[in-house]
Design an enzyme around this catalytic site. Sequence first.
Site, PDB file in Angstrom:
ATOM      1  CG  ASP A  38      -1.427   0.614   1.017  1.00  0.00           C
ATOM      2  OD1 ASP A  38      -1.962   2.352   0.914  1.00  0.00           O
ATOM      3  OD2 ASP A  38      -2.733   0.248   1.329  1.00  0.00           O
ATOM      4  CE  LYS A  90     -11.925   3.825  -0.874  1.00  0.00           C
ATOM      5  NZ  LYS A  90     -12.526   3.438   0.654  1.00  0.00           N
ATOM      6  CB  SER A 130     -18.266  -2.376  -7.774  1.00  0.00           C
ATOM      7  OG  SER A 130     -19.681  -0.982  -7.195  1.00  0.00           O
ATOM      8  CE1 TYR A 155     -14.280   1.990  -7.971  1.00  0.00           C
ATOM      9  CE2 TYR A 155     -16.825   2.855  -7.790  1.00  0.00           C
ATOM     10  CZ  TYR A 155     -15.318   1.404  -7.290  1.00  0.00           C
ATOM     11  OH  TYR A 155     -15.692   1.103  -6.490  1.00  0.00           O
ATOM     12  CE  LYS A 159     -13.636  -1.217  -8.554  1.00  0.00           C
ATOM     13  NZ  LYS A 159     -12.039  -2.055  -7.809  1.00  0.00           N
ATOM     14  N   PRO A 301     -27.379  12.613  -7.842  1.00  0.00           N
ATOM     15  CG  PRO A 301     -26.414  14.506  -9.432  1.00  0.00           C
ATOM     16  CD  PRO A 301     -26.425  14.585  -8.546  1.00  0.00           C
ATOM     17  N   GLY A 302     -27.055  10.426 -10.658  1.00  0.00           N
ATOM     18  CA  GLY A 302     -25.974   9.186 -10.816  1.00  0.00           C
ATOM     19  C   GLY A 302     -26.033   7.635  -9.789  1.00  0.00           C
TER      20      GLY A 302
HETATM   21  N1  UFG Z   1     -26.678   8.347   0.391  1.00  0.00           N
HETATM   22  C1  UFG Z   1     -27.509  10.026   1.262  1.00  0.00           C
HETATM   23  N2  UFG Z   1     -26.835  10.779   1.980  1.00  0.00           N
HETATM   24  C2  UFG Z   1     -25.374  10.993   1.690  1.00  0.00           C
HETATM   25  C3  UFG Z   1     -24.675   9.596   1.501  1.00  0.00           C
HETATM   26  C4  UFG Z   1     -25.225   8.692   0.912  1.00  0.00           C
HETATM   27  O1  UFG Z   1     -28.680   9.929   1.407  1.00  0.00           O
HETATM   28  O2  UFG Z   1     -25.188  11.455   2.552  1.00  0.00           O
HETATM   29  C5  UFG Z   1     -27.772   7.917  -0.316  1.00  0.00           C
HETATM   30  C6  UFG Z   1     -26.750   7.319  -1.678  1.00  0.00           C
HETATM   31  O3  UFG Z   1     -27.902   8.468  -2.298  1.00  0.00           O
HETATM   32  C7  UFG Z   1     -27.803   5.748  -1.400  1.00  0.00           C
HETATM   33  C8  UFG Z   1     -26.833   5.487   0.129  1.00  0.00           C
HETATM   34  O4  UFG Z   1     -27.007   6.120   0.682  1.00  0.00           O
HETATM   35  O5  UFG Z   1     -29.198   6.144  -1.972  1.00  0.00           O
HETATM   36  C9  UFG Z   1     -25.718   4.352   0.054  1.00  0.00           C
HETATM   37  O6  UFG Z   1     -24.978   5.295  -0.541  1.00  0.00           O
HETATM   38  P1  UFG Z   1     -23.630   5.065  -0.571  1.00  0.00           P
HETATM   39  O7  UFG Z   1     -22.270   6.655  -1.132  1.00  0.00           O
HETATM   40  O8  UFG Z   1     -22.968   5.158   0.323  1.00  0.00           O
HETATM   41  O9  UFG Z   1     -23.161   4.290  -1.899  1.00  0.00           O
HETATM   42  P2  UFG Z   1     -23.239   3.817  -3.159  1.00  0.00           P
HETATM   43  O10 UFG Z   1     -24.801   2.866  -3.675  1.00  0.00           O
HETATM   44  O11 UFG Z   1     -23.722   4.879  -3.438  1.00  0.00           O
HETATM   45  O12 UFG Z   1     -22.132   3.534  -3.836  1.00  0.00           O
HETATM   46  C10 UFG Z   1     -21.387   2.486  -3.521  1.00  0.00           C
HETATM   47  C11 UFG Z   1     -20.427   2.251  -3.501  1.00  0.00           C
HETATM   48  C12 UFG Z   1     -19.544   2.971  -4.219  1.00  0.00           C
HETATM   49  C13 UFG Z   1     -19.917   1.986  -6.098  1.00  0.00           C
HETATM   50  C14 UFG Z   1     -21.702   1.921  -6.038  1.00  0.00           C
HETATM   51  C15 UFG Z   1     -21.918   1.132  -7.409  1.00  0.00           C
HETATM   52  O13 UFG Z   1     -19.569   3.284  -2.579  1.00  0.00           O
HETATM   53  O14 UFG Z   1     -17.828   2.518  -4.662  1.00  0.00           O
HETATM   54  O15 UFG Z   1     -21.796   1.694  -4.854  1.00  0.00           O
HETATM   55  O16 UFG Z   1     -23.406   1.660  -6.937  1.00  0.00           O
HETATM   56  F1  UFG Z   1     -19.734   2.526  -7.440  1.00  0.00           F
END
Ligand code: UFG
Length: 342
Positions: A38, A90, A130, A155, A159, A301-302
Amino acid sequence: MTETASAPRIIVTGGAGFIGSHTVVALEEAGYAPVIVDDLRNSRPEVLEGLERILGHSVEFHRIDCGDVQAMQAVFSQPVHGVIHFAADKAVGESVAQPEQYFSNNIGSTARLAGMMRERGVQHLVFSSSCTVYGEAGELPVDESAPIQPAASPYGFTKQACETLLRYSHRAAEGALGVALLRYFNPIGGHPTAEIGELPLGTPANLVPYLTQSVAGIRSELTVFGSDYPTRDGTCIRDYLHVCDLAEAHVAALRWLERAPGMLDVFNLGTGEGSSVKEVISAFERATGKSVPHRFGDRRPGDVTAIYANAEKAAQVLQWRTRRSLDDCLADAWRWQEKLKG
Ligand code: UFG
């Protein structure tokens, strides 16, 4: 020292990171000798101290970039049984701003690592993929046969590209390289000792670290991204699994590669259950007795509306299932947050 002197050495790239550090513990518990590679670009040296306190001894550590072929010679100079490759950039948002960095680091390092393994006859590779590869899945729970969707970010693309690259490496190796492609859902929590956990640098992008920082008073409140999704309570649904369960899945994947050398397969790693953002907040409040300051904001978004795993293949083939509950995850995440504060 423990019996690890003769234990099979497993290189863990990104072993000082969140999932990597918990996997180091799981490997030790299973009788392997983890070797952390690392460069600490996205983690902190204190993680190594936390690991030492959990394990009772230090772990072999090389502060180098796993894609630096020259520097990796020293690591490969001793016998290596397998490689677990976590090291990668990531952050979805950062990848949109810095696509070249993501392509070069994530895909380039995986290519060089697979090349080094083939050159040296190292047989077992476990790769961090992922659930992002599924995008907005047509059917839930999603299983491994679901189609890969066009990536929503650089990102996510890296993957998919690494999975494809490793399929080609596997084919080229003609049975000399076994590969487990592990598609993680949403890992959260931390080690129950609170010696290691998630260390987001700067403002957390993910739900649970933002939530715990809001409760700790580091952030004023959590913004729930969207409350008008077509789900049971209007908030997004994800499959949150405990990082210690996820760590154990890597040991299970290694064991599978030992039983089935030269194979390649892909596995979903999740609980099989979806939880909404509101349900995560309620579970946190139940598990810790603390209330979560939050408000409802716009959609991010996304974000996909809902995704959770069909994790039956991992249960059948890897003989792995999650054991810890959502409440366990959140209690451990909070214990870690409190430790960071103190
Ligand atoms: N969320 C909130 N508030 C925040 C952060 C997140 O409401 O401050 C919600 C998001 O909208 C989502 C859920 O919490 O509905 C989970 O969000 P995360 O960001 O914790 O996780 P994600 O599912 O978006 O992301 C994860 C991984 C990424 C990966 C992605 C693929 O962290 O590395 O899944 O879907 F790319």
